[in-house]
Every structure is written in C-alpha cells, then in structure tokens.
Design an enzyme around this catalytic site. Structure first.
Site, short mmCIF file in Angstrom:
data_model
loop_
_atom_site.label_atom_id
_atom_site.label_comp_id
_atom_site.label_asym_id
_atom_site.label_seq_id
_atom_site.Cartn_x
_atom_site.Cartn_y
_atom_site.Cartn_z
N HIS A 1 -13.32 -20.92 -48.38
CA HIS A 1 -13.14 -19.66 -49.09
C HIS A 1 -14.29 -18.68 -48.93
CE1 HIS A 1 -11.51 -17.03 -52.07
NE2 HIS A 1 -12.51 -17.19 -52.91
N PHE B 1 -13.31 -15.52 -66.45
CA PHE B 1 -13.32 -16.15 -65.14
C PHE B 1 -14.21 -17.38 -65.21
CE2 PHE B 1 -12.17 -15.67 -60.72
CZ PHE B 1 -11.10 -14.81 -60.81
N LEU C 1 -4.75 -18.12 -51.00
CA LEU C 1 -5.37 -18.38 -52.28
C LEU C 1 -4.39 -18.34 -53.46
CD1 LEU C 1 -8.32 -18.90 -53.10
CD2 LEU C 1 -8.30 -16.60 -54.01
N HIS D 1 -12.29 -23.40 -52.16
CA HIS D 1 -11.54 -23.10 -53.38
C HIS D 1 -10.56 -24.23 -53.61
CE1 HIS D 1 -9.13 -20.95 -56.29
NE2 HIS D 1 -10.05 -20.01 -56.34
N GLY E 1 -16.05 -3.28 -44.95
CA GLY E 1 -15.63 -3.92 -46.20
C GLY E 1 -16.38 -3.26 -47.34
N ARG F 1 -21.18 -20.04 -55.45
CA ARG F 1 -21.10 -18.76 -56.14
C ARG F 1 -20.03 -18.79 -57.21
NH1 ARG F 1 -16.38 -15.11 -55.56
NH2 ARG F 1 -15.30 -15.91 -53.75
N GLN G 1 -18.16 -22.53 -49.61
CA GLN G 1 -17.36 -22.81 -50.82
C GLN G 1 -15.90 -23.10 -50.47
OE1 GLN G 1 -16.38 -19.68 -53.95
NE2 GLN G 1 -17.60 -21.14 -55.11
N THR H 1 -4.94 -18.05 -57.27
CA THR H 1 -6.11 -17.70 -58.08
C THR H 1 -6.43 -18.73 -59.17
OG1 THR H 1 -7.06 -16.08 -59.56
CG2 THR H 1 -4.67 -16.20 -59.51
N GLU H 2 -7.71 -18.77 -59.51
CA GLU H 2 -8.19 -19.62 -60.58
C GLU H 2 -7.42 -19.37 -61.87
OE1 GLU H 2 -12.59 -19.95 -59.98
OE2 GLU H 2 -12.58 -19.70 -62.13
N ARG I 1 -15.40 -24.87 -59.90
CA ARG I 1 -14.69 -24.90 -58.63
C ARG I 1 -15.03 -26.11 -57.76
NH1 ARG I 1 -14.39 -18.76 -56.10
NH2 ARG I 1 -13.00 -18.02 -57.73
C1 LIG Z 1 -8.52 -14.53 -50.87
C2 LIG Z 1 -9.87 -14.12 -51.38
C3 LIG Z 1 -10.00 -13.74 -52.70
C4 LIG Z 1 -11.24 -13.33 -53.19
N1 LIG Z 1 -11.32 -12.95 -54.51
C5 LIG Z 1 -12.51 -12.54 -54.98
C6 LIG Z 1 -12.62 -12.11 -56.33
O1 LIG Z 1 -11.65 -12.10 -57.07
N2 LIG Z 1 -13.81 -11.69 -56.78
C7 LIG Z 1 -14.90 -11.65 -55.97
O2 LIG Z 1 -15.94 -11.23 -56.42
N3 LIG Z 1 -14.83 -12.06 -54.68
C8 LIG Z 1 -13.67 -12.51 -54.17
N4 LIG Z 1 -13.60 -12.92 -52.86
C9 LIG Z 1 -14.76 -12.81 -51.98
C10 LIG Z 1 -14.99 -11.36 -51.55
O3 LIG Z 1 -13.75 -10.75 -51.31
C11 LIG Z 1 -15.79 -11.21 -50.26
O4 LIG Z 1 -16.89 -11.99 -50.31
C12 LIG Z 1 -16.25 -9.77 -50.05
O5 LIG Z 1 -15.16 -8.93 -50.10
C13 LIG Z 1 -16.97 -9.58 -48.73
O6 LIG Z 1 -17.13 -8.21 -48.45
P1 LIG Z 1 -17.89 -7.71 -47.17
O7 LIG Z 1 -17.99 -6.25 -47.26
O8 LIG Z 1 -19.14 -8.46 -47.03
O9 LIG Z 1 -17.01 -8.17 -45.93
P2 LIG Z 1 -15.49 -7.88 -45.47
O10 LIG Z 1 -14.73 -7.15 -46.47
O11 LIG Z 1 -14.95 -9.15 -44.98
O12 LIG Z 1 -15.66 -6.90 -44.25
C14 LIG Z 1 -16.11 -7.28 -42.97
C15 LIG Z 1 -16.10 -6.08 -42.08
O13 LIG Z 1 -16.82 -6.34 -40.90
C16 LIG Z 1 -16.09 -5.95 -39.78
N5 LIG Z 1 -16.46 -6.78 -38.65
C17 LIG Z 1 -16.57 -8.12 -38.62
N6 LIG Z 1 -16.91 -8.53 -37.38
C18 LIG Z 1 -17.01 -7.43 -36.61
C19 LIG Z 1 -17.31 -7.19 -35.25
N7 LIG Z 1 -17.58 -8.18 -34.41
N8 LIG Z 1 -17.32 -5.94 -34.80
C20 LIG Z 1 -17.04 -4.92 -35.62
N9 LIG Z 1 -16.76 -5.07 -36.93
C21 LIG Z 1 -16.73 -6.32 -37.41
C22 LIG Z 1 -14.67 -6.12 -40.19
O14 LIG Z 1 -13.83 -5.28 -39.46
C23 LIG Z 1 -14.72 -5.69 -41.65
O15 LIG Z 1 -14.59 -4.30 -41.75
C24 LIG Z 1 -12.37 -13.33 -52.36
C25 LIG Z 1 -12.23 -13.72 -51.04
C26 LIG Z 1 -11.01 -14.13 -50.55
C27 LIG Z 1 -10.92 -14.59 -49.15
#
Ligand SMILES: Cc1cc2nc3c(=O)[nH]c(=O)nc-3n(C[C@H](O)[C@H](O)[C@H](O)COP(=O)(O)OP(=O)(O)OC[C@H]3O[C@@H](n4cnc5c(N)ncnc54)[C@H](O)[C@@H]3O)c2cc1C
Ligand code: HEM
Ligand code: SF4
Ligand code: F3S
Ligand code: FES
Lengths: 118, 581, 130, 233
Positions: free
Chosen positions: B354, B115, B254, B244, B13, B396, B242, B256-257, B288
């Site tokens: 969320h 926001f 979702l 939403h 991610g 958050r 959290q 959006t807000e 929220r």
């Molecule tokens: C619908 C939605 C809208 C959002 N909108 C916003 C926004 O507008 N602004 C904002 O700031 N935040 C927003 N958020 C929150 C934000 O998107 C996330 O908190 C953030 O993207 C998390 O990123 P990350 O890299 O930590 O994890 P993720 O992007 O979730 O990545 C997790 C990674 O870990 C890997 N993984 C997990 N478990 C395993 C395993 N067992 N073995 C191997 N790989 C694994 C997955 O394959 C993936 O690649 C939103 C969230 C959602 C759900």
C-alpha cells in the site's frame, strides 16, 4: 482558446432556446385542440362552409394566426438549431440564416393572407 | 531539445502540485509528469487528511504528534513530526481557500471523521488517563484525495503553470554535487529532451508496483526513487513497506479501514472471527500492521477460505441501509470487481502492498540529503511519498500521507522560492543525454532477448512471497539472489515494438529497470535489520530491538553493490515505549 | 505521417453515429429531430393547401375530396403519430430543461410512449371509424 | 475461458488508416477488460498502446469504446458481457494518436476555457470559509468528475461539431457556478452561454449513460441553462 466564436445571428441562443420550449408548449395545446376538432367532427375540417364559419369568428382567427406564426417560427428556429449543430463556415451559415428568414416571412404572409381574407 | 525553467517539478500528485502552486507566482516553473496531472495516484486516496482542527470535538496538535510517533513505532523523527502536525491546520485551511470541496459539519466547518491510530486523551472514571479515537481526518465523502488533486491542478491552470504531461523522466543531471536538470522522453513522439533548471524537485510518488498484490496504480513504479538512487543519492528506510490488511481479492483494490470501523468482521474458513486469537480486546480494530499479520498467518496456516489465499470481511450483519449510507464506494467496488453484493455475501480480502514509508532522504525543508551526515545536494529537492523526512518511521498512520504530501510540498515550495531568488543556472555537461540515447539505441537494436513481462511477474511474485508481510533471513537471501539474476537477465531484455509514438512497451521496460533498482535496496535493508518494527516483521527476530536498531537505514549504491549506513532517530519528547493499543 | 483525418468529416460522423450504441435518449433525439423537420415541411405544405380557400367553394371542396380519400386519411393518421411523438417528447424535453426531469427522463419517456400509443389509437378511431 | 477481442489498431508510423484486428486469449471471468488488454500486450503484441494507471476507475485514463459504448476498461469485467466477442475502439470522434490512445488536448482546452478554478474576490478568513451542508450538497455530484472524457466523446452534438464545449467542460462550469464560495458566476456563464456552449446540448443523455461516476450531467446542464435563460429575460 478563443475558437468558440459565434456565427450566424448575434444572440447566444439562450432566448431561442427558451422560446422554442414555450412555443412548443403552446403548440401542444393548440394542436390537440385542432386535431380533436378536425376529426371528432369530420365535417368541420373538410367542408368549405364549416371552414368559412370558423374563419369568420375572431376566436378561431386568433387560433389559426397563432398556429401559423408559432408553427413557422418554432419549425424554422428548430431547423436553424439543427443547422447550427454543424460547424459551418460563417458565410455559409449566415446565408442559410437569411434564406430561412425570407422563407419564413414568405410563408407567413401566404398564411396570413389566407386567414385574413375572410 | 533543451527546455529551460527556473524550477522543474517532477510529479503532479499532491506533493508536486502543491509545490507548483507555491512557487509559480515567483518563478518560471515546469511540471513534468508521465501521466496527465489529474491521473496521479493521489486521486485514489479515499479516507481523509489528518489535522487537529478540533472542528467536531476538542483536539490538540500535541495528541496528533504523539499518535504519529507511536504509530511510527518510534522510528519517526520527532522534530519532523512536530513540524508536520503543527503546520497541518494551516495547510488544510489553505486547501479550503484554494477551493477544495470538503464535506461540512452542521455549522459549515470542515467535517472530520475517525481513523485508525488517531486518538485523544481522556480521564476515565478511575482518574486514569486513556486514549480513545478522535475525529481528526478531514474528508470529502470517500474521495478526499481526488478532490484535493483536482483542486490543486485547477489552481495550477489558474496560475498558468507549464505542464509537460506524458513526459517520462530518465535521469538526473548531477554534476559536482549540484543538480542541474534532468532528461526525459516525450511519450508522444519518443524524443529525448533535456530540462535545464536551477533546481529540480521530485514528487514522484510510491512504488507499490514491486508487489503482485497492491492497491497502487500501474504508474507507481518508484521511478523517482530509482533514478535518484542511480544518480548517487542514498535511500532511507526502504525496508518499511506498508501492507494494508484489506485489499479486495484477488486484485488488491483497497477496501477502506472504515469497513472495519463500521463494525465489519474478519472470518476464516472455519467461520471463526480469528482476530480474537491475536488481539482479543480490540479485535478487528487493531493497528494496520497487526491485522495484516494476523490475516497473513491465517492464510499461511491453511485457514484461508477453501484453503485459498484470502479470508472474508463480513459486512452482512450491518444491513443494506448502513452499507448504502456509510460505505457506498466499497459496495460498488465489491459489486464491480468481485461480483459480490456485500449486503448478502462476505467480501474476500487479502493484505495488499500500500505505501512506502522510505524513500529519498530529505531534511525538514525539502533539501535532499547526500549522506547520513546530512550533507545537502544543491538544487535537488523532494517531497511526498517518494521522500523520507521521516515522519512515518516504520509504519504510517492512515490519513497522514496526504498530509505529508501537502505540508512538505508547501514547505519545499517556500524553501525553493528563497533559493531560486539567489540561484543561477549552472552550465550543463555536454553529454547530458548520452547515457539515455545509448540505452534507447540498445533497446531499439535488440532483435531477441529476455521477455520483460516474465521478469516483472517473477519479481512481483517473489517480492510478495519473500519480502512481504513476514520476512526471514532465508527468504530474503533467496530474494536477493533472484533480484541479481533478474538484473542480469534485464541487461538482455528485448524490445519488440520499435515505434516511437507512444511506445508503452519501452516505458514499461524502463519502469521494470526502476523496480529492480529499488527492490534491491528494500531487500538489502530488510535483510540487515534484525528486528521487528512497524511494518517490518522478521519471524527469525521476533522482537523490537531499540538498543541496536533504533536508527534509520541509509542505503548507498556503490560499484560493489548496496552499502548500508545508519543514522540516529531524532527523539525529542517521547521516549520509545512498548506499542500497545 | 499518415493521418486518419484523411477521411471526410461527414463519413467519420456517419460512422460514429451508426456504430455507437443507441441508448433510450438517442432514439428519442433522432426521432424528435426527424419528426420536427418533417413537420416543418408539412406546415408549409399545409399553408399552401389552404390557399385553396381563396379559389372559392367548388375548388376547395374538390381539393378536400382528395384529402378525405382513404390514402390521404391514412397519411393523416401517420402524420398524427409524428405530431404526437414530437409534441409529447417536446413536453418531456421541457420537463427535463425546466423541471427536475433529468432525474426521471426514462420514466417520462416510457410514459410518453404509452400515452402516445393510446392517443394514436384514439386517433385511428376518430379518423377511420367515427 | 476464451474471449476474442476485436481491437481497432492504428500506428501512425506504419498505417494509412485504422483497421481491426482480432485476438483470442485465455482469461478468467473476473478479468477486467484492462487485464485482457494487458494480456494481449504482454503475450501477443507489445506494441498495443492504451493509457492506464489506477486500474479501479478513479484516475480516468482508460476511457474507450467497448461494444459500441464508452466506458472505463478497468471498470468492466469479462463476465459482464454475454457474448465473448468484444469490440474495442478508441473514444469516438477524437483524433487517434495510436491504437486506443486519443488526443485529449482539445478536451482539456475546453476544460480550461470555463475557468475551472475557484475565483474568490474576498480575503479569506484565517480559518476555513464556512459553507452550509445544503450548499455543499449542490456540488456533491459535480466534484466527482474524473475527467475521463467518456461523456463528451459519447455526445452526438460533439460528433457533429467539435467546437462544442461538451458535457464535461460544462459540468466543470456548474461545479464552480454553484459553489457558494465562488464569485465569478457571470464570467463563467458568459463562456457557456454561447452557441457552441450550452445550447448545443439537446438532452440526448448519452453522457449520463456512460459516466463511470454516475453523474447525471444533463441535470447539471439544465440548471445552467435555466440560469442563463433567466439572465437574458
Ligand atoms: C488506494 C489508496 C488509498 C489511499 N488513501 C489515503 C488516505 O485516505 N489518506 C492518506 O493520507 N493517504 C492515503 N493514501 C496514500 C497517499 O495517497 C499517497 O501517499 C500520496 O497521495 C502520494 O502523493 P505524491 O504526490 O507523493 O505522489 P503521487 O500522487 O503518486 O504522484 C506521483 C507523480 O509522479 C509522476 N511520476 C512518477 N514517475 C515519473 C516519471 N518517471 N516521469 C515523470 N513523472 C513521473 C506521476 O505521473 C505522478 O504525477 C492512499 C494510497 C492509496 C494507494
Ligand atoms: C406540438 C407541440 C410541440 C412541442 C411541445 C415541440 C417541442 C419542441 C422542442 C422542446 C424542441 C427543442 C428540441 C431541442 O432543442 O433539442 C423542438 C424542436 C423542433 N420542433 Fe417542435 N414542438 C412541437 C411542435 C412542432 C411543430 C408543429 C413543428 C413543425 C412545424 C416542430 C418542429 C420542430 C423542429 C424542426 C425542431 C428542431 C429539431 C431538433 O432540434 O432536433 N415542432 N420542438
Ligand atoms: S462527467 Fe463522468 S464521463 Fe464525463 S469526464 Fe467526468 S467522470 Fe468522465
Ligand atoms: S450527450 Fe450531449 S446533447 Fe447534452 S445531454 Fe449529454 S451533452
Ligand atoms: S485505469 Fe484509472 S480509471 Fe481505469
């Protein structure tokens, strides 16, 4: 990943693509003229005299030459394009390519011969 | 099979990829993800990513810090928040240089929008200072997460990062307090692999899938959090989940807000704009957690639409043109998933799980902490939603989590570059894969037993009802009993598909084990915390209690069950005040 | 490990081609291709037929008598339809490639069909009734 | 409500070749096809394999052929179908790994061929690079691609020639060629200006019909074609 090597002739296809469209557009114009002429005045197409008359005018000669040349080129290039859509072994593709050039030249000469004989 | 890399990053991610971009020039990096990288849930983020660039109007990092502290209900560590907000502008500029196609202002700068909770200070006509919304969230239409995720992946392709896509990690190898690698299985052929590394970094994302109604992806099953917990790492502030306010009924997708930002109304079965009873001045634009609680109250008291468990978000008065221009994606979702045209009909919505504020405790440099005293686990790092720094505290702010993932991914990367220069490979223990092989053998050996889906459904259903928006001692106790019962059943779980290739049933069972693992920590923490703070709302203790509870929960997994310890919150500049908007 | 690639490429290709839904554009493409190949063969036949001119007036008029028989006239009309489709669709392709046609390709195609039907009807008038 | 799913199954460890199997299940009209698959998996056959993650059409995991057309299983509901007999196949013409899971390696290899990353040969400024709203608008649609593969797997040109780069990869090329910040146009055009590149596109528009993000891919390819042809002339 470099498997996307080219086979057949050396160019990429860009020129052929362009000319296929240009020749097509010229052909539409020529063809519509041809059709209307042939069928609006049926005699002109189907009697020896009328055909001769036309073939003696340089204008119509030009039109017919364009027709044969562009038609053959467009049709054969189109066919070659169809063939290239299949992933043939290079030697098969190259052989077909050469054969098609020969075929095209043959028919071109036959057509030319007919038109220029008069 | 054993793979050897200087650094293994788990998760592709925003957090994982940002760290990979940072480190790959200096070290041999392998990235493991159970999904193909661009499928990671970061791609679902719509709204934006916060940074006080001041591109659209005057803005200050200081204001951003204050908003985040206040938003966190004063549970956020202020040193961490100052650091994050301070580095935000540079982190965003770097993203732009890497190729992120942000939307632009007329001058061609990165565009920004308003926001919830993000404000600036102005002096009103009476000379009093007050706070009004500010344009701070950098965005790319309503696909901000998507474009950042793709850009970071592209940069990894450019840097030839080695990806292990569709590998599912099983356990960490921590020996004498040093992390030496991990084990994973390849979904494609079911083989277990060992990864030997000088350092491991987790960016495994959130755990919304413990709830029935959630905006999270199937993959958000908190694997990283659970695996670390099992390996003896504590978890911080897990009780803060959290919700939403506006998830599309019944799936929780979702909305959006921004829909309320544009002027949408919330109405109950009586056609009442019920927010007037909860937040008479700001109505639908309350924070929220507040809106969520109001909606849930309406539903609980039987004023949901036709007595059902949803209320309506009414956008019809905004008109077709405005919806098309400002909220095209939402209009599309409503049409596709609810068969509803928001131009003519209100959208049915309900609160949806969320974001997870808690997670693996880390310091400002991404080091994972082994206890409440701040002891570092050598060779183990974490960032993103799975980690808890803590910048989000008890709640958050929107757009702060993408920022968290990017800033901490980058920071952790920088720390790692330094660490890897000096670190050596330490020898792996002989039986690294033993436990996992046994687990596999066990599962493949079952011919009957408990149905995993029944267990999962029950867990999700009860978590939503008993450990959701409103919590109380009785429910939480009963939830704990359920979890223990389900854990017991899970020991007997039956794997019906015995194939090796893409055995997704096996994967789901392992994920279920992880859900159970951390749910226990959520509920235990929630039961102990006898106050209301941010997203954690106890109906039996309806006040914030700064005297006893202004502290972080640290949950340890022990033989006897979960043991809770606490650590103080870092408070620098802003003393806790009542949180009013 | 059993492998579904055991079936030949050609049969897999045909299977996909038949099973996949045909959208507007697919029909246009298939027809364009068939008519194009047909016309290429026809133009060659045409060139051979015209060598009749070289054999003198009598031989040519004899040939022409054959070509103006009802069966051949009908054939010629059909051919006209093919030409019509191929040329009009060819113009459509050129509009898609050179202009902004990709945004309106369905509308253009509808126009092509209508114009084509009109022209084929017009040709029927010229060939059979004129 | 009852629906019958006819799903193409293939288990490489057991089966010689793919076969179809029917499952009749009880569903709500508002179920996504993805929910139907889940139901089959959870209630009837745990071995059924398919990819999924986000469940609302943003991650691109679950492109498959439904009733003869490629789409995302999470983006169509049961009520969108008139007949309650639904045929589900993996994406056509890609090698099947198991059931609805296909091998996307080739698809991503082609994506990588077009140099899908910003190449800038100048030192970036301290703050952001500027880009006008007009320049940004050029790539508005192209940046929405979620790499689901539905388009490439629907293209007849690709069915007959698996070396063809395909619409998705070339759309990615467009995304960078037309990004005002990028300096590697020529290199990228060299990749798509090949017999297995742009010139295999016969404007069939299947790709446009299926794109879940409603990107008019053909329009983007035509812009690339023009750029390449101009370069040659
Ligand atoms: C619908 C939605 C809208 C959002 N909108 C916003 C926004 O507008 N602004 C904002 O700031 N935040 C927003 N958020 C929150 C934000 O998107 C996330 O908190 C953030 O993207 C998390 O990123 P990350 O890299 O930590 O994890 P993720 O992007 O979730 O990545 C997790 C990674 O870990 C890997 N993984 C997990 N478990 C395993 C395993 N067992 N073995 C191997 N790989 C694994 C997955 O394959 C993936 O690649 C939103 C969230 C959602 C759900
Ligand atoms: C009258 C006007 C004509 C126009 C405007 C026209 C236009 C076109 C165009 C644009 C193409 C390219 C299609 C593609 O690459 O996808 C094409 C293909 C082709 N044309 Fe024509 N054409 C015309 C007449 C003809 C004639 C007279 C012949 C036969 C001699 C012919 C034979 C072909 C063939 C064989 C193809 C290849 C088919 C394919 O690629 O699918 N065309 N035509
Ligand atoms: S262009 Fe559309 S169909 Fe093709 S991969 Fe991208 S999103 Fe999928
Ligand atoms: S379907 Fe294929 S032929 Fe071109 S227009 Fe789309 S890529
Ligand atoms: S599950 Fe993500 S696109 Fe369908």
């Amino acid at each position: 990943m470099n498997t996307y090597k080219f086979f057949g002739s050396r160019n990429s296809g860009a020129k052929n693509w362009y000319l296929q469209r240009i020749s097509g557009i010229i052909l539409v114009i020529v063809l519509i003229g041809h059709y209307v002429l042939m069928h609006a005045t049926p005699d002109s197409g189907h009697t020896y005299k009328a055909v001769m008359e036309r073939l003696h005018s340089p204008f119509w000669k030009g039109i017919d030459l364009t027709f044969v040349t562009l038609g053959l080129w467009h049709g054969l290039n189109g066919t070659w394009n169809v063939i290239r859509d299949y992933h043939l072994k290079p030697w098969v593709a190259n052989t077909i390519y050469v054969l098609m050039i020969l075929l095209g030249l043959t028919f071109w000469f036959i057509g030319l011969n007919t038109i220029l004989s008069f | 099979m054993i793979h050897k890399h200087d650094l293994i990053i788990v998760g592709a991610g925003l957090a994982g990829l940002r760290a990979a971009v940072e480190t790959s020039q200096y070290a041999d990096v392998g990235v493991i993800s159970k999904l193909f990288p661009t499928r990671s849930h970061s791609g679902a983020a719509q709204g934006g990513i916060a940074a006080a660039l001041g591109n659209e109007e005057h803005d200050k990092v200081e204001w951003h810090v204050f908003d985040s502290v206040k938003g966190s209900d004063y549970l956020g560590d202020q040193d961490a928040i100052e650091m994050m907000c301070g580095e935000a502008p540079d982190a965003i500029y770097e993203l732009e240089h890497l190729g992120v196609p942000f939307s632009r202002t007329k001058e061609g700068k990165i565009a920004q929008r308003q926001f919830g909770g993000h404000t600036k200070e102005v002096i009103d006509e009476n000379g009093n200072s007050k706070r009004i919304p500010v344009l701070r969230a950098c965005y790319s239409a309503d696909r901000t997460g998507h474009v950042i995720l793709h850009t970071l992946y592209e940069q990894c392709v450019k840097r030839n990062v080695r990806f292990y896509a569709e590998y599912f990690i099983l356990s960490l190898i921590i020996d004498d307090g040093v992390c030496k690698g991990l084990t994973a299985f390849n979904l494609r052929d079911g083989e277990i692999h060992t990864f030997h590394a000088k350092a491991v970094m987790f960016g495994t994302g959130g755990y919304g899938r413990a709830y029935r109604v959630t905006s999270n992806a199937y993959a958000n099953s908190g694997d990283g959090v659970a695996i670390a917990f099992r390996a003896g790492i504590p978890l911080e502030d897990m009780e803060f989940v959290q919700f939403h306010p506006t998830g599309l009924y019944p799936l929780g997708i979702l909305v959006t807000e921004g829909a309320r930002g544009e002027g949408g109304y919330l109405v109950n079965n009586d056609g009442d704009r019920f927010m007037k009873n909860y937040a008479p001045t700001v109505m639908e634009l309350a924070p929220r957690d507040m809106v969520t609680r109001s909606i849930q109250t309406e539903i609980n008291e039987g004023r949901g639409i036709n007595g059902g468990d949803f209320v309506n978000l009414d956008l019809t008065h905004l008109g077709a043109a405005k919806l098309k221009e400002r909220l095209p994606e939402i209009t599309g979702f409503a049409k596709t998933y609810a068969g509803i045209d928001p131009v003519k009909q209100p959208i049915p919505i309900l609160p949806t799980a969320h974001y997870s504020m808690g997670g693996i405790p880390t310091d400002l440099y991404g080091h994972v902490l082994a206890d409440e005293k701040g002891t570092i686990v050598k060779g183990f790092y974490a960032a993103g939603e799975c980690a808890c720094v803590s910048v989000h505290g008890a709640n958050r702010l929107g757009t702060n989590s993408l920022l968290d993932a990017v800033v901490h991914g980058r920071r952790t990367g920088k720390t790692l570059v330094k660490y890897l220069r000096e670190a050596e490979f330490s020898p792996l223990p002989d039986d690294a894969e033993k436990k996992d092989r046994e687990m596999f053998a066990n599962l493949y050996g079952t011919s009957s037993g408990e149905n995993a889906d029944k267990i999962r459904l029950r867990l999700k259903e009860e978590m939503t009802n008993k450990c959701g928006v409103f919590r109380n001692e009785k429910d939480l106790n009963s939830m704990l009993d359920t979890i223990h019962e389900l854990e017991h059943k899970f020991k007997n779980v039956h794997l019906s598909c015995k194939g090796k290739v893409f055995n997704t049933e096996l994967m789901e069972i392992i994920e279920l084990g992880n859900l159970l693992e951390f749910s226990d920590a959520i509920v235990t923490g929630a039961l102990a915390r006898q106050e209301c703070r941010g997203a954690h709302w106890r109906t039996d203790h309806p006040k914030r209690d700064d005297v006893n509870w202004l502290k972080h929960t640290i949950a340890f997994k022990t033989e006897k069950g979960i043991e809770l310890k606490y650590k103080p919150v870092v408070i620098n500049k802003y003393q806790p005040q009542e949180r009013k908007y | 490990m059993a492998n579904q690639t055991a079936t030949s490429f050609f049969s897999r290709w045909l299977e996909v081609l038949f099973n996949y839904r045909k959208h507007t554009g697919s029909w246009a493409w298939i027809l364009h291709r068939i008519t194009g190949l047909g016309l290429t063969i026809y133009i060659m036949v045409h060139i051979i037929a015209l060598t009749g001119l070289l054999k003198g007036e009598a031989a040519f008029n004899e040939e022409m008598a054959l070509f103006t028989s009802p069966v051949f006239l009908f054939g010629e009309w059909l051919l006209g339809a093919l030409v019509m489709f191929h040329s009009l669709n060819g113009v459509r392709i050129a509009l898609v490639d050179f202009g902004n046609g990709a945004r309106y390709h369905k509308q253009i195609l509808a126009f092509v069909y209508v114009l084509g039907v009109l022209m084929v009807a017009g040709m029927a008038y010229l060939i059979f009734l004129h | 409500m009852k629906v019958t799913l006819s799903i193409k199954r293939f288990d490489p460890e057991k089966d010689e070749k793919p076969y179809r199997k029917e499952y009749t299940i009880d569903v709500e009209p508002t179920f996504r096809i993805l929910d139907c698959l889940d139901k089959v998996k959870w209630d009837i056959d745990g071995g059924l394999a398919y990819r999924r993650s986000c469940s609302h059409g943003i991650c691109g995991s679950d492109a498959m052929m439904i009733n003869g057309k490629n789409m995302l299983a999470c983006q169509v509901l049961v009520q969108d179908f008139k007949k309650k007999y639904i045929k589900i196949d993996p994406l056509p013409s890609l090698p099947i790994i198991k059931d609805l899971i296909v091998d996307m390696d080739g698809f991503f290899a082609k994506y990588e061929v077009v140099k899908p990353y910003l190449i800038s040969k100048t030192q970036p400024p301290v703050k952001e690079r500027y880009q006008s709203q007009e320049d940004r608008a050029l790539i508005d649609e192209a940046v929405n691609c979620i790499l689901c593969g539905a388009c490439s797997a629907s293209c007849p040109s690709l069915w007959s020639n698996d070396a063809y780069l395909g619409p998705a990869a070339m759309l990615k090329a467009y995304r960078f060629v037309f990004d005002s910040r990028d300096d590697a146009q020529a290199e990228r055009l060299d990749v798509v200006d090949t017999p297995d590149g742009l010139w295999r596109c016969h404007t069939i528009f299947n790709c446009v019909e299926v794109c879940p993000k409603e990107i008019n891919i053909t329009w983007h390819l035509s812009q690339l074609k023009k750029k390449c042809a101009m370069r040659e002339l």
